[in-house]
Design a protein around this motif. Structure first.
Motif, PDB file in Angstrom:
ATOM      1  N   SER A 190       0.816  -1.204   0.000  1.00 57.90           N
ATOM      2  CA  SER A 190       0.000   0.000   0.000  1.00 57.90           C
ATOM      3  C   SER A 190       0.852   1.257   0.000  1.00 57.90           C
ATOM      4  O   SER A 190       0.559   2.225  -0.710  1.00 57.90           O
ATOM      5  N   ASN A 191       1.905   1.252   0.818  1.00 61.80           N
ATOM      6  CA  ASN A 191       2.830   2.390   0.900  1.00 61.80           C
ATOM      7  C   ASN A 191       4.179   1.846   1.325  1.00 61.80           C
ATOM      8  O   ASN A 191       4.296   1.270   2.408  1.00 61.80           O
ATOM      9  N   ALA A 192       5.179   2.020   0.478  1.00 64.52           N
ATOM     10  CA  ALA A 192       6.477   1.391   0.724  1.00 64.52           C
ATOM     11  C   ALA A 192       7.095   1.817   2.036  1.00 64.52           C
ATOM     12  O   ALA A 192       7.859   1.063   2.649  1.00 64.52           O
ATOM     13  N   ALA A 193       6.779   3.015   2.501  1.00 65.85           N
ATOM     14  CA  ALA A 193       7.343   3.515   3.755  1.00 65.85           C
ATOM     15  C   ALA A 193       6.513   3.117   4.968  1.00 65.85           C
ATOM     16  O   ALA A 193       6.903   3.396   6.103  1.00 65.85           O
ATOM     17  N   GLY A 194       5.352   2.497   4.773  1.00 64.48           N
ATOM     18  CA  GLY A 194       4.532   2.048   5.893  1.00 64.48           C
ATOM     19  C   GLY A 194       3.582   3.080   6.454  1.00 64.48           C
ATOM     20  O   GLY A 194       2.956   2.860   7.497  1.00 64.48           O
ATOM     21  N   ASN A 195       3.413   4.223   5.771  1.00 64.53           N
ATOM     22  CA  ASN A 195       2.624   5.317   6.338  1.00 64.53           C
ATOM     23  C   ASN A 195       1.126   5.037   6.423  1.00 64.53           C
ATOM     24  O   ASN A 195       0.393   5.783   7.070  1.00 64.53           O
ATOM     25  N   THR A 196       0.645   3.990   5.741  1.00 71.94           N
ATOM     26  CA  THR A 196      -0.801   3.706   5.734  1.00 71.94           C
ATOM     27  C   THR A 196      -1.173   2.502   6.595  1.00 71.94           C
ATOM     28  O   THR A 196      -2.284   1.975   6.476  1.00 71.94           O
ATOM     29  N   ALA A 197      -0.276   2.055   7.473  1.00 71.36           N
ATOM     30  CA  ALA A 197      -0.536   0.856   8.277  1.00 71.36           C
ATOM     31  C   ALA A 197      -1.756   1.022   9.177  1.00 71.36           C
ATOM     32  O   ALA A 197      -2.601   0.115   9.278  1.00 71.36           O
ATOM     33  N   VAL A 198      -1.901   2.155   9.855  1.00 71.50           N
ATOM     34  CA  VAL A 198      -3.005   2.337  10.796  1.00 71.50           C
ATOM     35  C   VAL A 198      -4.361   2.412  10.084  1.00 71.50           C
ATOM     36  O   VAL A 198      -5.322   1.754  10.523  1.00 71.50           O
ATOM     37  N   PRO A 199      -4.527   3.185   9.003  1.00 73.73           N
ATOM     38  CA  PRO A 199      -5.817   3.144   8.303  1.00 73.73           C
ATOM     39  C   PRO A 199      -6.181   1.740   7.796  1.00 73.73           C
ATOM     40  O   PRO A 199      -7.348   1.339   7.871  1.00 73.73           O
ATOM     41  N   LEU A 200      -5.190   0.983   7.303  1.00 71.16           N
ATOM     42  CA  LEU A 200      -5.469  -0.385   6.851  1.00 71.16           C
ATOM     43  C   LEU A 200      -5.868  -1.277   8.029  1.00 71.16           C
ATOM     44  O   LEU A 200      -6.749  -2.134   7.902  1.00 71.16           O
ATOM     45  N   LEU A 201      -5.225  -1.076   9.177  1.00 76.31           N
ATOM     46  CA  LEU A 201      -5.590  -1.824  10.377  1.00 76.31           C
ATOM     47  C   LEU A 201      -7.023  -1.513  10.789  1.00 76.31           C
ATOM     48  O   LEU A 201      -7.793  -2.413  11.155  1.00 76.31           O
ATOM     49  N   ALA A 202      -7.408  -0.248  10.729  1.00 78.91           N
ATOM     50  CA  ALA A 202      -8.766   0.145  11.102  1.00 78.91           C
ATOM     51  C   ALA A 202      -9.790  -0.534  10.202  1.00 78.91           C
ATOM     52  O   ALA A 202     -10.835  -1.004  10.667  1.00 78.91           O
ATOM     53  N   MET A 203      -9.478  -0.590   8.909  1.00 80.70           N
ATOM     54  CA  MET A 203     -10.399  -1.240   7.981  1.00 80.70           C
ATOM     55  C   MET A 203     -10.573  -2.721   8.330  1.00 80.70           C
ATOM     56  O   MET A 203     -11.685  -3.251   8.328  1.00 80.70           O
ATOM     57  N   ASP A 204      -9.471  -3.392   8.672  1.00 86.81           N
ATOM     58  CA  ASP A 204      -9.548  -4.809   9.028  1.00 86.81           C
ATOM     59  C   ASP A 204     -10.326  -5.010  10.322  1.00 86.81           C
ATOM     60  O   ASP A 204     -11.157  -5.914  10.439  1.00 86.81           O
ATOM     61  N   LEU A 205     -10.076  -4.163  11.314  1.00 87.01           N
ATOM     62  CA  LEU A 205     -10.763  -4.291  12.599  1.00 87.01           C
ATOM     63  C   LEU A 205     -12.262  -4.053  12.467  1.00 87.01           C
ATOM     64  O   LEU A 205     -13.058  -4.609  13.234  1.00 87.01           O
ATOM     65  N   GLY A 206     -12.648  -3.208  11.510  1.00 85.17           N
ATOM     66  CA  GLY A 206     -14.064  -2.917  11.326  1.00 85.17           C
ATOM     67  C   GLY A 206     -14.816  -3.985  10.558  1.00 85.17           C
ATOM     68  O   GLY A 206     -16.040  -3.909  10.440  1.00 85.17           O
ATOM     69  N   GLY A 207     -14.099  -4.947  10.006  1.00 83.68           N
ATOM     70  CA  GLY A 207     -14.772  -6.020   9.261  1.00 83.68           C
ATOM     71  C   GLY A 207     -14.194  -6.284   7.901  1.00 83.68           C
ATOM     72  O   GLY A 207     -14.670  -7.157   7.175  1.00 83.68           O
ATOM     73  N   GLY A 208     -13.179  -5.520   7.513  1.00 85.05           N
ATOM     74  CA  GLY A 208     -12.520  -5.756   6.241  1.00 85.05           C
ATOM     75  C   GLY A 208     -13.014  -4.832   5.145  1.00 85.05           C
ATOM     76  O   GLY A 208     -14.002  -4.104   5.297  1.00 85.05           O
ATOM     77  N   ALA A 209     -12.288  -4.847   4.006  1.00 94.44           N
ATOM     78  CA  ALA A 209     -12.635  -3.994   2.879  1.00 94.44           C
ATOM     79  C   ALA A 209     -14.026  -4.330   2.369  1.00 94.44           C
ATOM     80  O   ALA A 209     -14.405  -5.496   2.235  1.00 94.44           O
ATOM     81  N   GLY A 210     -14.816  -3.296   2.103  1.00 89.11           N
ATOM     82  CA  GLY A 210     -16.163  -3.493   1.580  1.00 89.11           C
ATOM     83  C   GLY A 210     -17.238  -3.598   2.629  1.00 89.11           C
ATOM     84  O   GLY A 210     -18.427  -3.439   2.320  1.00 89.11           O
TER      85      GLY A 210
END
Length: 530
Positions: free
Chosen positions: A314-334
């Motif tokens: 998603s981002n080579a430097a890792g800057n989007t880890a927390v938003p991606l984590l939030a999406m997973d915790l909420g039930g996943g993409a979609g």
């Protein structure tokens, strides 16, 4: 990213921007236009309010996005950023907060110039403060670009440009219209939102692993692709001597740099007394300490639930880890829950960036107006108010930060902040400590100390792998790298102290003992403080 994510997150972005602009407009109608009002908010904030504002100033995109991303990619070595940022506050509490509040009015240069020849000292300290502020701003711009790029279309270059320019424009509006009072309230609102968001995500991660932190770590190690090495030192800063010295350099910069950050030092002038400044730091340490402990859970949670490879993709430097984590915790993409939680976290991260850039821009524009302009203006030239100059300076600094933010858009924000901390620790901290604690310190020593730390730090960064010589550099197709370390602190911080000592011992003009005695009494007792 689905249209649901985009619409909801943009609505939340818009809501926060509307609230903060309303605060700014309200404050601008009730201000007096004085320098004290613009730079220090009238010195009317309570220790708790200022503590929340300091925490809001300090818990930047580097903390929320960058550190969690580094932990998700490098495990134990990424966690060292959290430790360094937190320990730094002990230096601020014990050595700086109360003394700076007693000695100065608005900027770092006020403290140093209290017992020196003002013109050369203000020019040197002002130049250093602006340099540090611009480097710090670049990291926030990169964080905004990464966040909005994820929201609007993956790695879209157009969305990154849009985000960086938008954040730059908003920060100029906040500073020019509202000054310190509006900036402070924006930071308080942001600190509350950020703590609430971090607590929510941390609880959800721990619930997912049934409160078993050991299970969380083991799962993160399994999904990292590195196995048990993920939980041990050395994944990022191990191996050859260069990496090990880079780690030492980073640690020095993080622990010592906070006490030299202009936007943090300026917060101590917004409270009425030195005691209130000290109590502000205690409040901020509690908030910041809790937050950095949570970033450790979030970083390892992203590695365990999202996976290091997915974060890196998603981002080579890792800057989007927390938003991606939030999406997973909420039930996943979609999923509805994933969409809502992602949007909320993205909006909080965006609020974080806006609040921090406002504070940094205000501090740097104050240095331009109060230190550089006041020192360089000709005696018979047309006089402009410092506040008017500061507003113009905010626009110029915003333009520079936008340009550099676009150039460094692919770098980790925590790493970029580490560079700003190194410059602050090299150029600002030595002259500040010498001025407060060394009786024989002279004007030449002060000027040499600032430039003796600032120039080597900047030159070493330009000649390091950060700028050229590696695929992750700003200019990967060029190679003029001569300095092997990515962080210059190990070399430039001692040079700053050495230059201050050398300038003092070679001064023909002795230190002013009377002015030092006056400054010492004021710094320790508060007698005569503004």
């Amino acid at each position: 990213m689905s249209s649901d994510h985009q619409t909801l997150a943009l609505l939340l972005f818009s809501a926060f921007i509307a609230v903060t602009l309303a605060i700014t407009t309200w404050v601008s109608r009730n201000r007096h236009g004085s320098a004290e009002e613009f730079y220090a908010g009238g010195r009317l904030f309570s220790p708790m309010e200022n503590g929340f504002a300091i925490a809001g100033d300090y818990m930047s995109a580097a903390s929320f996005l960058g550190i969690s991303g580094l932990i998700a990619l490098f495990g134990y070595d990424g966690m060292l950023y959290s430790v360094g940022f937190l320990v730094a506050w002990l230096v601020v509490l014990l050595l700086v907060a109360e003394l700076v509040r007693n000695c100065g009015r608005f900027t770092l240069a006020d403290v140093v110039a209290a017992r020196m020849s003002e013109r050369p000292v203000r020019i040197a300290a002002g130049t250093s403060s602006v340099t540090v502020s611009v480097l710090y701003l670049v990291a926030q711009m990169v964080g905004a670009g990464s966040l909005v790029s994820l929201l609007l279309g993956g790695n879209s270059g157009a969305s990154q440009v849009f985000a960086v320019i938008g954040v730059g424009a908003l920060m100029v509006v906040y500073v020019t219209l509202g000054g310190m009072r509006a900036t402070t309230w924006i930071q308080i609102v942001k600190a509350v939102l950020l703590m609430a968001g971090a607590i929510t995500l941390t609880v959800l991660v721990l619930v997912r692993f049934h409160g078993n932190f050991n299970l969380l770590l083991n799962t993160a190690a399994d999904r990292s692709g590195h196995g048990v090495k993920f939980l041990s030192p050395g994944l990022k800063y191990g191996g050859d001597w260069t990496a090990r010295f880079d780690f030492i350099s980073l640690g020095l910069a993080l622990v010592l740099g906070t006490a030299g950050l202009p936007h943090i030092l300026s917060r101590f002038y917004t409270v009425p007394t030195a005691r209130a400044a000290r109590r502000s730091v205690v409040w901020s340490i509690g908030l910041i300490g809790a937050f950095y402990l949570m970033t450790i859970v979030l970083g390892f949670g992203a590695a365990a639930l999202v996976g290091s490879d997915a974060v890196r993709k998603s981002n080579a430097a890792g800057n989007t880890a927390v938003p991606l984590l939030a999406m997973d915790l909420g039930g996943g993409a979609g999923s509805t829950g994933g969409t809502v939680l992602f949007a909320v976290v993205a909006a909080i991260a965006f609020a974080t960036i806006l609040a921090v850039v406002a504070g940094i821009t205000l501090a740097s524009s104050a240095s331009v107006a109060h230190d550089l302009y006041a020192s360089l203006k000709r005696r018979h030239a047309k006089q402009h108010s410092e506040v008017a100059v500061a507003r113009v300076a905010a626009a110029g600094i915003g333009a520079v930060a936008i340009a550099l933010g676009l150039l460094a858009k692919d770098m980790n924000v925590a790493f970029l902040v580490g560079l700003a901390f190194a410059v602050a620790a090299s150029a600002n901290l030595p002259v500040l400590l010498y001025s407060l604690f060394w009786r024989n310190f002279t004007t030449r020593g002060a000027v040499w100390s600032v430039y003796g730390g600032l120039v080597p730090a900047i030159v070493l960064v330009l000649l390091s792998p950060v700028v050229s010589g590696s695929p992750e550099s700003l200019f990967p197709g060029m190679d003029f790298q001569f300095f092997p370390l990515q962080n210059p602190g190990l070399v430039s911080i001692p040079l700053g102290f050495l230059a201050g000592w050398l300038g003092t011992v070679t001064s023909a003009e002795p230190a002013d003992a009377a002015r030092h005695a006056e400054t010492e009494v004021r710094s320790l007792t508060g007698a005569g403080a503004v």
